[in-house]
Design a protein around this motif. Structure first.
Motif, PDB file in Angstrom:
ATOM      1  N   ILE A  27     111.274   8.697  13.777  1.00 36.94           N
ATOM      2  CA  ILE A  27     110.249   9.532  13.127  1.00 36.94           C
ATOM      3  C   ILE A  27     110.883  10.405  12.046  1.00 36.94           C
ATOM      4  O   ILE A  27     110.354  10.516  10.932  1.00 36.94           O
ATOM      5  CB  ILE A  27     109.489  10.382  14.173  1.00 36.94           C
ATOM      6  CG1 ILE A  27     108.583   9.481  15.001  1.00 36.94           C
ATOM      7  CG2 ILE A  27     108.693  11.501  13.501  1.00 36.94           C
ATOM      8  CD1 ILE A  27     108.022  10.136  16.256  1.00 36.94           C
ATOM      9  N   LEU A  28     112.026  10.992  12.349  1.00 36.62           N
ATOM     10  CA  LEU A  28     112.717  11.815  11.337  1.00 36.62           C
ATOM     11  C   LEU A  28     113.193  10.964  10.159  1.00 36.62           C
ATOM     12  O   LEU A  28     112.998  11.341   8.998  1.00 36.62           O
ATOM     13  CB  LEU A  28     113.884  12.570  11.975  1.00 36.62           C
ATOM     14  CG  LEU A  28     113.484  13.675  12.949  1.00 36.62           C
ATOM     15  CD1 LEU A  28     114.686  14.137  13.771  1.00 36.62           C
ATOM     16  CD2 LEU A  28     112.856  14.850  12.208  1.00 36.62           C
ATOM     17  N   ALA A  29     113.787   9.811  10.447  1.00 38.23           N
ATOM     18  CA  ALA A  29     114.286   8.941   9.375  1.00 38.23           C
ATOM     19  C   ALA A  29     113.141   8.375   8.540  1.00 38.23           C
ATOM     20  O   ALA A  29     113.247   8.297   7.306  1.00 38.23           O
ATOM     21  CB  ALA A  29     115.127   7.817   9.960  1.00 38.23           C
ATOM     22  N   LYS A  54     113.898  17.442   3.121  1.00 39.79           N
ATOM     23  CA  LYS A  54     115.164  18.140   3.383  1.00 39.79           C
ATOM     24  C   LYS A  54     115.261  18.533   4.858  1.00 39.79           C
ATOM     25  O   LYS A  54     116.302  18.307   5.497  1.00 39.79           O
ATOM     26  CB  LYS A  54     115.264  19.381   2.498  1.00 39.79           C
ATOM     27  CG  LYS A  54     116.550  20.139   2.654  1.00 39.79           C
ATOM     28  CD  LYS A  54     116.633  21.287   1.653  1.00 39.79           C
ATOM     29  CE  LYS A  54     117.968  22.000   1.778  1.00 39.79           C
ATOM     30  NZ  LYS A  54     118.205  22.922   0.679  1.00 39.79           N
ATOM     31  N   PHE A  55     114.201  19.096   5.408  1.00 39.72           N
ATOM     32  CA  PHE A  55     114.174  19.502   6.813  1.00 39.72           C
ATOM     33  C   PHE A  55     114.424  18.301   7.726  1.00 39.72           C
ATOM     34  O   PHE A  55     115.260  18.353   8.630  1.00 39.72           O
ATOM     35  CB  PHE A  55     112.831  20.166   7.138  1.00 39.72           C
ATOM     36  CG  PHE A  55     112.663  20.501   8.589  1.00 39.72           C
ATOM     37  CD1 PHE A  55     113.252  21.638   9.127  1.00 39.72           C
ATOM     38  CD2 PHE A  55     111.904  19.686   9.421  1.00 39.72           C
ATOM     39  CE1 PHE A  55     113.100  21.958  10.470  1.00 39.72           C
ATOM     40  CE2 PHE A  55     111.748  19.990  10.769  1.00 39.72           C
ATOM     41  CZ  PHE A  55     112.351  21.130  11.292  1.00 39.72           C
ATOM     42  N   GLY A  60     117.455  15.372  11.358  1.00 35.25           N
ATOM     43  CA  GLY A  60     117.764  13.990  11.739  1.00 35.25           C
ATOM     44  C   GLY A  60     119.258  13.719  11.808  1.00 35.25           C
ATOM     45  O   GLY A  60     119.740  13.077  12.744  1.00 35.25           O
ATOM     46  N   GLY A  61     120.003  14.213  10.828  1.00 38.49           N
ATOM     47  CA  GLY A  61     121.447  14.004  10.818  1.00 38.49           C
ATOM     48  C   GLY A  61     122.135  14.643  12.003  1.00 38.49           C
ATOM     49  O   GLY A  61     122.933  13.998  12.702  1.00 38.49           O
ATOM     50  N   MET A 107     123.475  12.450   4.686  1.00 37.97           N
ATOM     51  CA  MET A 107     122.264  13.070   4.161  1.00 37.97           C
ATOM     52  C   MET A 107     122.194  14.549   4.538  1.00 37.97           C
ATOM     53  O   MET A 107     121.904  15.405   3.693  1.00 37.97           O
ATOM     54  CB  MET A 107     121.055  12.336   4.745  1.00 37.97           C
ATOM     55  CG  MET A 107     119.868  12.278   3.868  1.00 37.97           C
ATOM     56  SD  MET A 107     118.496  11.412   4.667  1.00 37.97           S
ATOM     57  CE  MET A 107     119.233   9.942   5.321  1.00 37.97           C
ATOM     58  N   ALA A 108     122.472  14.853   5.799  1.00 39.00           N
ATOM     59  CA  ALA A 108     122.418  16.244   6.270  1.00 39.00           C
ATOM     60  C   ALA A 108     123.456  17.095   5.546  1.00 39.00           C
ATOM     61  O   ALA A 108     123.155  18.218   5.110  1.00 39.00           O
ATOM     62  CB  ALA A 108     122.632  16.300   7.780  1.00 39.00           C
TER      63      ALA A 108
END
Length: 160
Positions: A27-29, A54-55, A60-61, A107-108
């Motif tokens: 879901i986050l990805a 961004k959030f 997610g990371g 990404m994070a």
């Protein structure tokens, strides 16, 4: 039929393992991937969608880093030292699943300014899109191999 450890993990302790190891990261990805398309199309780096992107990228990371650390010590090391792998299909499925930590953490770290600090916003957008693409590729390889019968690529006698 035999199943990979990837699929066994998701099938065990229903629905919790499915939620923790698949639903939350996906879901986050997918939130990042979908919002990324709109951001790239509109070149809008200050919208609400960008903030959501961004959030989801940061959460997610770091979330998946926790999943990686947990599974590395609770599954990968014991399976490796105990000879518990179910063939190359099993290793590919789990390996590609866990390799998702690389683009997700990239990404994070990009989002919180740890890496690529001196890049232009356009360069950062490109790097971010590359991280999204790499994650989608490794995640799909993991899913495909995870759904295969691990005996499929075994040589006779049950050995790789």
């Amino acid at each position: 039929m035999s199943m990979t450890h990837y699929m066994e993990l998701l099938a065990t302790n229903q629905p919790w393992n499915l939620i923790v190891f698949m639903a939350i990261p996906v879901i986050l990805a997918e939130t990042v991937a979908i919002t990324e398309l709109f951001i790239l199309f509109n070149r809008d780096v200050s919208s609400g969608l960008r903030k959501l992107n961004k959030f989801a990228g940061i959460i997610g990371g770091f979330y998946f880093l926790g999943v990686f650390i947990y599974l590395f010590f609770k599954a990968v090391i014991p399976l490796t030292t105990g000879g518990g792998w179910r063939g190359i299909v099993d290793i590919i499925a789990v390996g590609f699943y866990l390799s998702g930590v690389i683009p997700l953490m990239g990404m994070a770290l990009l989002e919180i300014g740890v890496i690529y600090k001196n890049k232009t916003p356009e360069q950062k957008m490109f790097i971010h899109a590359v991280f999204v693409a790499v994650f989608l590729a490794v995640a799909h390889i993991a899913m495909i191999f995870g759904m295969l019968n691990p005996n499929l690529l075994m040589i006779s006698g049950g050995k790789m």
